[in-house]
Design a protein around this motif. Structure first.
Motif, PDB file in Angstrom:
ATOM      1  N   ASP A  61     -12.297  46.208 -14.010  1.00 47.09           N
ATOM      2  CA  ASP A  61     -12.661  44.856 -14.523  1.00 47.09           C
ATOM      3  C   ASP A  61     -11.725  44.149 -15.325  1.00 47.09           C
ATOM      4  O   ASP A  61     -11.237  42.960 -15.143  1.00 47.09           O
ATOM      5  N   ASP A  62     -11.335  44.723 -16.533  1.00 46.61           N
ATOM      6  CA  ASP A  62     -10.713  43.993 -17.485  1.00 46.61           C
ATOM      7  C   ASP A  62      -9.225  43.932 -17.160  1.00 46.61           C
ATOM      8  O   ASP A  62      -8.602  42.640 -17.133  1.00 46.61           O
ATOM      9  N   MET A  75      -5.146  40.087 -14.996  1.00 44.70           N
ATOM     10  CA  MET A  75      -4.049  39.812 -13.971  1.00 44.70           C
ATOM     11  C   MET A  75      -4.289  38.616 -13.301  1.00 44.70           C
ATOM     12  O   MET A  75      -3.678  37.641 -13.384  1.00 44.70           O
ATOM     13  N   ASP A  76      -5.739  38.052 -13.041  1.00 38.91           N
ATOM     14  CA  ASP A  76      -5.933  36.700 -12.666  1.00 38.91           C
ATOM     15  C   ASP A  76      -5.537  35.543 -13.819  1.00 38.91           C
ATOM     16  O   ASP A  76      -5.093  34.528 -13.332  1.00 38.91           O
ATOM     17  N   TYR A  77      -5.941  36.094 -15.091  1.00 42.34           N
ATOM     18  CA  TYR A  77      -5.345  35.180 -16.128  1.00 42.34           C
ATOM     19  C   TYR A  77      -4.169  34.904 -16.257  1.00 42.34           C
ATOM     20  O   TYR A  77      -3.590  33.665 -16.388  1.00 42.34           O
ATOM     21  N   ARG A  78      -3.357  35.908 -15.998  1.00 42.16           N
ATOM     22  CA  ARG A  78      -1.792  35.751 -16.053  1.00 42.16           C
ATOM     23  C   ARG A  78      -1.217  34.891 -15.001  1.00 42.16           C
ATOM     24  O   ARG A  78      -0.375  34.067 -15.314  1.00 42.16           O
ATOM     25  N   GLN A 129       0.911  29.853 -13.137  1.00 41.17           N
ATOM     26  CA  GLN A 129       0.906  28.617 -12.193  1.00 41.17           C
ATOM     27  C   GLN A 129       0.883  27.292 -12.928  1.00 41.17           C
ATOM     28  O   GLN A 129       1.502  26.441 -12.833  1.00 41.17           O
ATOM     29  N   GLN A 130       0.279  27.445 -14.252  1.00 42.86           N
ATOM     30  CA  GLN A 130       0.255  26.242 -15.131  1.00 42.86           C
ATOM     31  C   GLN A 130       1.282  26.022 -15.710  1.00 42.86           C
ATOM     32  O   GLN A 130       1.775  24.834 -15.810  1.00 42.86           O
TER      33      GLN A 130
END
Length: 83
Positions: free
Chosen positions: A30-31, A36-39, A44-45
């Motif tokens: 989960d971590d 990976m989602d945060y990165r 994208q930002q």
């Protein structure tokens, strides 16, 4: 040491240690997925910021060029005199 060993054997016999290991593995997964989602969102930002900066510099450059052309046309209209 004997008490810890017998405690460990007791927990291993009941399957408690396996449950703990499975829970830790699930939490690690989960971590990892969250990281990976945060990165991905961060990348994208950064890409979006780069696009915005590129557009801003392009518009600024075009604005300066339009102003130069406008000034040049005004000078030609008034016989070479700057206003």
């Amino acid at each position: 040491i004997g008490v810890y060993q017998s405690c460990h054997q007791f927990l291993a016999a009941t399957g408690f240690a396996a449950d703990v290991d499975r829970g830790l593995a699930t939490r690690e997964l989960d971590d990892l997925l969250a990281q990976m989602d945060y990165r991905r969102r961060f990348a994208q930002q950064l890409h979006l910021i780069g696009v915005v900066q590129l557009l801003a510099s392009t518009l600024s450059r075009r604005s300066r060029n339009w102003a130069k052309r406008r000034d040049y046309r005004q000078v030609r209209r008034h016989g070479g005199k700057r206003l």
